[in-house]
Design a protein around this motif. Sequence first.
Motif, PDB file in Angstrom:
ATOM      1  N   THR A 124      12.913  43.929  -6.252  1.00  0.00           N
ATOM      2  CA  THR A 124      13.006  42.777  -5.221  1.00  0.00           C
ATOM      3  C   THR A 124      11.796  42.747  -4.322  1.00  0.00           C
ATOM      4  N   TYR A 125      11.670  41.538  -3.794  1.00  0.00           N
ATOM      5  CA  TYR A 125      10.497  41.438  -2.832  1.00  0.00           C
ATOM      6  C   TYR A 125      11.227  40.706  -1.673  1.00  0.00           C
ATOM      7  N   PRO A 126      11.266  41.345  -0.680  1.00  0.00           N
ATOM      8  CA  PRO A 126      12.055  40.631   0.371  1.00  0.00           C
ATOM      9  C   PRO A 126      11.116  39.582   1.089  1.00  0.00           C
ATOM     10  N   LEU A 127      11.757  38.628   1.357  1.00  0.00           N
ATOM     11  CA  LEU A 127      10.989  37.280   1.803  1.00  0.00           C
ATOM     12  C   LEU A 127      10.331  37.626   3.195  1.00  0.00           C
ATOM     13  N   PRO A 128       9.086  37.325   3.489  1.00  0.00           N
ATOM     14  CA  PRO A 128       8.415  37.476   4.770  1.00  0.00           C
ATOM     15  C   PRO A 128       9.154  36.551   5.888  1.00  0.00           C
ATOM     16  N   GLU A 129       8.840  37.042   7.202  1.00  0.00           N
ATOM     17  CA  GLU A 129       9.523  36.562   8.202  1.00  0.00           C
ATOM     18  C   GLU A 129       9.185  34.854   8.456  1.00  0.00           C
ATOM     19  N   ALA A 130       7.880  34.867   7.907  1.00  0.00           N
ATOM     20  CA  ALA A 130       7.471  33.406   8.056  1.00  0.00           C
ATOM     21  C   ALA A 130       8.138  32.386   6.995  1.00  0.00           C
ATOM     22  N   GLN A 131       8.527  33.047   6.010  1.00  0.00           N
ATOM     23  CA  GLN A 131       9.089  32.117   4.858  1.00  0.00           C
ATOM     24  C   GLN A 131      10.589  31.860   5.332  1.00  0.00           C
ATOM     25  N   LYS A 132      11.210  33.093   5.964  1.00  0.00           N
ATOM     26  CA  LYS A 132      12.485  32.950   6.249  1.00  0.00           C
ATOM     27  C   LYS A 132      12.783  32.003   7.375  1.00  0.00           C
ATOM     28  N   ASP A 133      11.770  31.776   8.186  1.00  0.00           N
ATOM     29  CA  ASP A 133      11.820  30.950   9.384  1.00  0.00           C
ATOM     30  C   ASP A 133      11.825  29.508   8.942  1.00  0.00           C
ATOM     31  N   ARG A 134      11.693  29.241   7.518  1.00  0.00           N
ATOM     32  CA  ARG A 134      11.479  27.837   7.126  1.00  0.00           C
ATOM     33  C   ARG A 134      12.921  27.428   6.632  1.00  0.00           C
ATOM     34  N   PHE A 135      13.863  28.453   6.491  1.00  0.00           N
ATOM     35  CA  PHE A 135      15.278  27.990   6.182  1.00  0.00           C
ATOM     36  C   PHE A 135      15.889  27.575   7.346  1.00  0.00           C
ATOM     37  N   LEU A 136      16.559  26.608   7.619  1.00  0.00           N
ATOM     38  CA  LEU A 136      17.408  26.368   8.599  1.00  0.00           C
ATOM     39  C   LEU A 136      18.538  27.284   8.706  1.00  0.00           C
ATOM     40  N   PHE A 137      19.364  27.612   7.639  1.00  0.00           N
ATOM     41  CA  PHE A 137      20.587  28.685   7.760  1.00  0.00           C
ATOM     42  C   PHE A 137      20.056  29.687   6.756  1.00  0.00           C
TER      43      PHE A 137
END
Length: 333
Positions: free
Chosen positions: A165-178
Amino acid sequence: MSDTAAAAAFVSGYQKLKKALSRRIVGQEAVIEQVFIAIAAGGHSLLEGAPGLAKTLLVKSLADAMHLGFRRIQFTPDLMPADITGTEIIQEDSETGRRKLVFQRGPIFSQIILADEINRTPPKTQAALLEAMQEKSVTVGQETYILPKPFFVLATQNPIEQEGTYPLPEAQKDRFLFLIKVDYPSREEEREVIARTTGGVQEEIEAVITAEELQAAQALARQVPVPDHVTDFVLDLVRATRPNEPDALPYVKEMVGWGAGPRASQMLVLAGKVRALLQGRTHVTTDDIEALALPALRHRIVPTFHAEAEGVTVDMIVKELIHKIKKPGAKVL
């Protein structure tokens, strides 16, 4: 249509949606509500849970219950960015005989995108979603293509298996509202799942909400007023997650390595407005913010190594901060 009538129609549409989903989904009321709130607020959602908890089925059923285009993208280690966004291909003009580049649109050009097991694909392909999620457009070569409206990414990931697996970077996680946690069903719910899935033909779901109604709901939600004390509560909560703030609590400095940014405040307020409408109110309360704090903040806070070693989760940190802000004199555990 007046705002009052529009609000009533919005709530009615949600009730119809829940009824339609109940034909295929057992339980998961909180998950359904959070996903719908994110969509009505114009945001994306990341669903996290163990295998077999109907995450994919929920998203597919949600798409069936809306008059929206739907595409599923199964993320794998060999998936390339062009497999998502599309690519330019050479075609020959039948009249002139000349060859030209023509853009072949990828599956991202739909209204609801199911990014299944998003953490199974390398960062380069994950990054292909960033522009689409934030700007609602795709750039290929020198051209920028606007995505259809409304546009939502509903992604799933399995938190258990970490190999490959490739954990999502913080910048992309922040694009998700929830970030929505999908838990195991209760015993009776699991009994119902067995009865439904091992019996006859699966229930069909009719579309009950149109794209126009959804966009009208998004516009209506933005008009919901937010009292000053609710805005203060949001600011107090989000800013309390930042360990480098001058007035940061010792607990936060010890347990949090990185706190939530301003986007968390924006998303909390927007989501709170939608929840207020669903609750039949014309203004946001601190209860709305408190109810949505966990899915809105849990992916925007990075715990310290000490917190992880002590078994302190981000959810525990957020709950503790809410308790501390609502009761300033209480002792922080």
